[in-house]
Design an enzyme around this catalytic site. Structure first.
Site, PDB file in Angstrom:
ATOM      1  N   TYR A 139       0.834  -1.202   0.000  1.00 27.07           N
ATOM      2  CA  TYR A 139       0.000   0.000   0.000  1.00 27.07           C
ATOM      3  C   TYR A 139       0.866   1.247   0.000  1.00 27.07           C
ATOM      4  O   TYR A 139       1.922   1.275   0.651  1.00 27.07           O
ATOM      5  CB  TYR A 139      -0.885   0.043   1.253  1.00 27.07           C
ATOM      6  N   TYR A 152      -1.034  -9.720   0.875  1.00 26.16           N
ATOM      7  CA  TYR A 152       0.009  -9.162   1.729  1.00 26.16           C
ATOM      8  C   TYR A 152      -0.122  -9.657   3.168  1.00 26.16           C
ATOM      9  O   TYR A 152      -1.215  -9.964   3.635  1.00 26.16           O
ATOM     10  CB  TYR A 152       0.053  -7.638   1.649  1.00 26.16           C
ATOM     11  N   ARG A 169      -3.526 -11.447   3.922  1.00 24.09           N
ATOM     12  CA  ARG A 169      -4.814 -11.084   3.326  1.00 24.09           C
ATOM     13  C   ARG A 169      -4.898 -11.646   1.916  1.00 24.09           C
ATOM     14  O   ARG A 169      -3.914 -11.638   1.192  1.00 24.09           O
ATOM     15  CB  ARG A 169      -4.973  -9.546   3.219  1.00 24.09           C
ATOM     16  N   HIS A 176      -7.481  -8.206  -2.536  1.00 26.20           N
ATOM     17  CA  HIS A 176      -8.781  -7.584  -2.312  1.00 26.20           C
ATOM     18  C   HIS A 176      -8.761  -6.122  -2.695  1.00 26.20           C
ATOM     19  O   HIS A 176      -7.699  -5.482  -2.705  1.00 26.20           O
ATOM     20  CB  HIS A 176      -9.221  -7.722  -0.837  1.00 26.20           C
TER      21      HIS A 176
END
Lengths: 249, 204
Positions: A115, A154, A164, A167
């Site tokens: 991110y 990640y 995760r 998504h």
């Protein structure tokens, strides 16, 4: 607004939320929820005008590249790295009616699962041409679409080895503030979905499946981008059979 | 067999996560150049009618620690008690007031801040007037479904006393959790997610 332009805005209260379908506030498998979940019961309130109204945004807030995450942060002539995809679908209400003119906002990691956020420390590299945010407003039939790259999985500090699934986060407005919703879209066939404690906060398998976007082969653009289809359902309004009084229900 | 009602199920909620700012307040998140401004950061302009106020406070977790990665949205009527929404059929709201704002809690001290106006009164379902209030919606990492609550004004003693929602709170000591503290034009509204001072949250 074509066929709906002459119809009165709906002012009915919303169907009660099925809170057994949504994740509960306290879901200890997702550790942060332990101290961030109310312990007292919610106070129920059948929608007043404060809840059945809500902000509506015009197309004037949109720039040309707002729904193109491949290019909206990229240097001129460059583009984000990763699998090019189109995500599209409709926003409907529980009555199956399209929800036109509502704002959707999207955010996600890059192809490597990184991110662009100052609190993010994952060692996977930042993509200099990828910001990770986008937005769109639904058309008269409730359709939206955006281009992006498929995000990577990640790791996160929950369990010792939690990752995760790939998504995309969605924020959706309806026409009433009580419809406000934030959720996450997952990708068909990803084995990580069924290992994830955040997915696992949702008690019902069918509810989880509602968050999994299928590959939409028909809308794949040859030699360009594959498509995924993700429909979103917001709360329905009671049809105003006996309560359409402008001074309040 | 009876007929199938045919309703769809609402899309289930998921947490907004720790990086919610990327999507909702990208400029705050140092992702510049995509949107001109962060949506909801400005609610009023020079022509807005009504009394200028500031709403501020923190969101606190069950251990009393400020939540520094939340995003709050507020929704309120204008100074005349009208909502800036197509579903508002009682009249046209002040065109210089959005009625909607969005603010992250600061990553350093957890404080949020909205520059807005004091709302007028709006009717309850049976026509009685509710006390002036601002609806809050809170999302964050660890919150699986957005939390709704309301902020009321401490100087509105009479209106608060006849407010139909406040009247419904069974444990009267919890009323105080919905009433801000006032100092000049600044209202402080701390939201306690859990524990002894837990804020009353709504299923609306």
């Amino acid at each position: 607004m074509s066929d709906r332009s002459n119809s009165k805005p709906e002012t009915g209260a919303f169907f009660a939320r099925d809170r057994a379908w949504h994740p509960p506030a306290f879901a200890p498998g997702y550790k942060t929820s332990v101290l961030r979940s109310p312990q007292r019961a919610l106070l129920s309130l059948d929608g007043t005008i404060s809840e059945i109204t809500g902000p509506v945004f015009g197309h004037s807030i949109l720039n040309e590249l707002d729904n193109d995450l491949i290019h909206n942060f990229a240097r001129p002539g460059e583009s984000a790295i990763g699998e090019r995809i189109i995500v599209h679908g409709r926003v409907l209400d529980e009555r199956g009616r399209p929800v036109p003119s509502v704002l959707l906002e999207f955010w996600q990691a890059n192809a490597g699962g990184r991110y662009r956020h100052k609190k993010e420390t994952y060692l996977a590299a930042i993509d200099p041409n990828f910001g990770g945010c986008g937005r769109a407003i639904t058309d008269d039939e409730g359709h939206y679409a955006f281009r992006t790259i498929r995000p990577g999985a990640y790791p996160w500090p929950n369990g010792v080895n939690d990752w995760r699934p790939a998504h995309i986060h969605f924020s959706v407005f309806g026409h009433g503030f009580a419809q406000r919703l934030i959720t996450q879209m997952y990708f068909e066939g990803d084995p990580m979905i069924w290992k994830c404690p955040i997915v696992g906060t949702i008690p019902d398998k069918q509810a989880i499946e509602q968050l999994i976007a299928p590959l939409d082969w028909g809308n794949t653009i040859p030699m360009d981008a594959r498509a995924y289809k993700f429909d979103i359902v917001l709360r329905g309004r009671r049809s105003t059979l006996f309560e359409n009084r402008p001074e309040g229900n | 067999m009876v007929q199938d009602l045919g309703y769809l199920k609402e899309t289930p909620s998921q947490t907004a996560g720790p990086y919610v700012h990327i999507g909702l307040t990208p400029n705050y998140s140092e992702i510049g150049g995509v949107y001109e401004t962060d949506l909801g950061s400005v609610m009023i302009n020079d022509k807005t009618l009504g009394e200028r106020i500031t709403l501020t406070g923190r969101v606190l977790d069950g251990a009393g620690a400020p939540v520094k990665d939340a995003v709050l949205e507020i929704w309120q009527a204008d100074s005349a008690g009208l909502y800036n929404s197509p579903s508002e059929l009682r009249g046209a709201a002040d065109p210089n007031f959005t009625g909607w704002g969005r603010c992250p809690t600061s990553s350093t001290d957890g404080v949020f801040r909205f520059g807005t106006i004091k709302p007028g009164r709006v009717p309850f379902k049976d026509g009685r007037k509710m006390a002036p209030h601002v609806t809050f919606w809170i999302v964050a990492r660890g919150i699986n479904i957005g939390l709704h609550t309301r902020m009321y004004f401490p100087e509105e003693t009479e209106a608060n006393a006849e407010d139909p929602l406040l009247a419904r709170i069974e444990h009267r000591d919890r009323l105080a959790t919905l009433i801000a503290a006032k100092e000049g034009s600044v209202y402080t509204f701390d939201i306690h997610l859990q524990g002894d001072k837990e804020t009353v949250f709504l299923d609306i």
